[in-house]
Design a protein around this motif. Sequence first.
Motif, PDB file in Angstrom:
ATOM      1  N   PRO A   1      -8.284   2.974   1.877  1.00  0.00           N
ATOM      2  CA  PRO A   1      -7.185   3.864   2.277  1.00  0.00           C
ATOM      3  C   PRO A   1      -6.650   4.710   1.124  1.00  0.00           C
ATOM      4  O   PRO A   1      -6.175   5.836   1.342  1.00  0.00           O
ATOM      5  CB  PRO A   1      -6.113   2.897   2.803  1.00  0.00           C
ATOM      6  CG  PRO A   1      -6.421   1.597   2.148  1.00  0.00           C
ATOM      7  CD  PRO A   1      -7.916   1.557   2.034  1.00  0.00           C
TER       8      PRO A   1
ATOM      9  N   PHE B   1      -6.798   7.300   7.920  1.00  0.00           N
ATOM     10  CA  PHE B   1      -6.009   6.688   6.849  1.00  0.00           C
ATOM     11  C   PHE B   1      -5.312   5.428   7.351  1.00  0.00           C
ATOM     12  O   PHE B   1      -5.333   4.386   6.689  1.00  0.00           O
ATOM     13  CB  PHE B   1      -4.979   7.690   6.326  1.00  0.00           C
ATOM     14  CG  PHE B   1      -3.983   7.092   5.381  1.00  0.00           C
ATOM     15  CD1 PHE B   1      -4.362   6.651   4.122  1.00  0.00           C
ATOM     16  CD2 PHE B   1      -2.645   6.972   5.748  1.00  0.00           C
ATOM     17  CE1 PHE B   1      -3.433   6.093   3.243  1.00  0.00           C
ATOM     18  CE2 PHE B   1      -1.717   6.423   4.883  1.00  0.00           C
ATOM     19  CZ  PHE B   1      -2.109   5.987   3.632  1.00  0.00           C
ATOM     20  N   TYR B   2      -4.705   5.505   8.529  1.00  0.00           N
ATOM     21  CA  TYR B   2      -4.037   4.333   9.098  1.00  0.00           C
ATOM     22  C   TYR B   2      -5.050   3.221   9.371  1.00  0.00           C
ATOM     23  O   TYR B   2      -4.760   2.034   9.156  1.00  0.00           O
ATOM     24  CB  TYR B   2      -3.305   4.705  10.383  1.00  0.00           C
ATOM     25  CG  TYR B   2      -2.078   5.551  10.165  1.00  0.00           C
ATOM     26  CD1 TYR B   2      -1.275   5.380   9.035  1.00  0.00           C
ATOM     27  CD2 TYR B   2      -1.709   6.549  11.079  1.00  0.00           C
ATOM     28  CE1 TYR B   2      -0.151   6.166   8.826  1.00  0.00           C
ATOM     29  CE2 TYR B   2      -0.587   7.326  10.880  1.00  0.00           C
ATOM     30  CZ  TYR B   2       0.186   7.133   9.748  1.00  0.00           C
ATOM     31  OH  TYR B   2       1.306   7.906   9.543  1.00  0.00           O
TER      32      TYR B   2
ATOM     33  N   TRP C   1      -6.455   8.726   1.264  1.00  0.00           N
ATOM     34  CA  TRP C   1      -5.209   9.474   1.046  1.00  0.00           C
ATOM     35  C   TRP C   1      -5.434  10.640   0.080  1.00  0.00           C
ATOM     36  O   TRP C   1      -5.021  11.772   0.336  1.00  0.00           O
ATOM     37  CB  TRP C   1      -4.138   8.545   0.511  1.00  0.00           C
ATOM     38  CG  TRP C   1      -2.858   9.242   0.173  1.00  0.00           C
ATOM     39  CD1 TRP C   1      -2.430   9.649  -1.062  1.00  0.00           C
ATOM     40  CD2 TRP C   1      -1.822   9.632   1.090  1.00  0.00           C
ATOM     41  NE1 TRP C   1      -1.219  10.258  -0.986  1.00  0.00           N
ATOM     42  CE2 TRP C   1      -0.816  10.266   0.325  1.00  0.00           C
ATOM     43  CE3 TRP C   1      -1.654   9.508   2.463  1.00  0.00           C
ATOM     44  CZ2 TRP C   1       0.349  10.768   0.912  1.00  0.00           C
ATOM     45  CZ3 TRP C   1      -0.502  10.008   3.040  1.00  0.00           C
ATOM     46  CH2 TRP C   1       0.475  10.628   2.266  1.00  0.00           C
TER      47      TRP C   1
ATOM     48  N   GLY D   1      -7.747   2.757   7.683  1.00  0.00           N
ATOM     49  CA  GLY D   1      -8.099   2.217   6.370  1.00  0.00           C
ATOM     50  C   GLY D   1      -7.103   1.161   5.912  1.00  0.00           C
ATOM     51  O   GLY D   1      -7.493   0.131   5.347  1.00  0.00           O
ATOM     52  N   ILE D   2      -5.818   1.404   6.158  1.00  0.00           N
ATOM     53  CA  ILE D   2      -4.790   0.428   5.785  1.00  0.00           C
ATOM     54  C   ILE D   2      -4.956  -0.856   6.585  1.00  0.00           C
ATOM     55  O   ILE D   2      -4.943  -1.967   6.023  1.00  0.00           O
ATOM     56  CB  ILE D   2      -3.379   1.010   6.017  1.00  0.00           C
ATOM     57  CG1 ILE D   2      -3.128   2.178   5.066  1.00  0.00           C
ATOM     58  CG2 ILE D   2      -2.321  -0.070   5.829  1.00  0.00           C
ATOM     59  CD1 ILE D   2      -1.799   2.869   5.302  1.00  0.00           C
TER      60      ILE D   2
END
Length: 204
Positions: free
Chosen positions: A150, A163-164, A154, A166-167
């Motif tokens: 993530p 991205f979300y 970013w 990835g988190i």
Amino acid sequence: MDYLLIAILGYLIGSIPNGLLIGKKLYNVDLRQFGSKNIGATNAFRTLGLWPALWVFLTDALKGVIAVYLGSILIGTPTALLTGGIAAIVGHNWSILLNFTGGRGVATGLGVIAVLVPKITIVIFLLWAIIVYITRYVSLASIVSAVLVPILMWFSDEQIEFFYFGIIAALFVVGRHKANIGRLLKGTELKIKVGNRLVDSKEK
């Protein structure tokens, strides 16, 4: 309805226990009876050797790739791609074919991000390989690589949905490696050793 179909198909694809099938069908070995008792590539490497482990890794990663492309074909939105990918990871970790047990989802997750963010995947894989080569700790390499996904997303200005994901994926991988983290801190985590097969050592 299409999202539900993607989720179901992705889960079923992810549920295919490649490590178990490769071990049993080709080597007459049940990976659940050796080493960490995990059906993933790392335990396949320790138990069966390099080439079986490579096939386990590639086929597990392929599950993530197929599930994401399934979302792309049926709907094509970022959410659809992620639905397929997440479902495949869930299926790998809690397979309906293994009484809702499974692996840790690292290879399948790598297959997912390989489709979503191929350039970042190359960087992550190279970093993973370097950490494994230097430390011989696959778990450490997997954790560090997952956390960096993530972060790189970013700074690469990827789609916010990715991205979300990835988190969430990073937290998932870290959580699944909780026991490994404890052993790493205690200095008791097993290192991989080239040319040493657990099955051979048990047969001697």
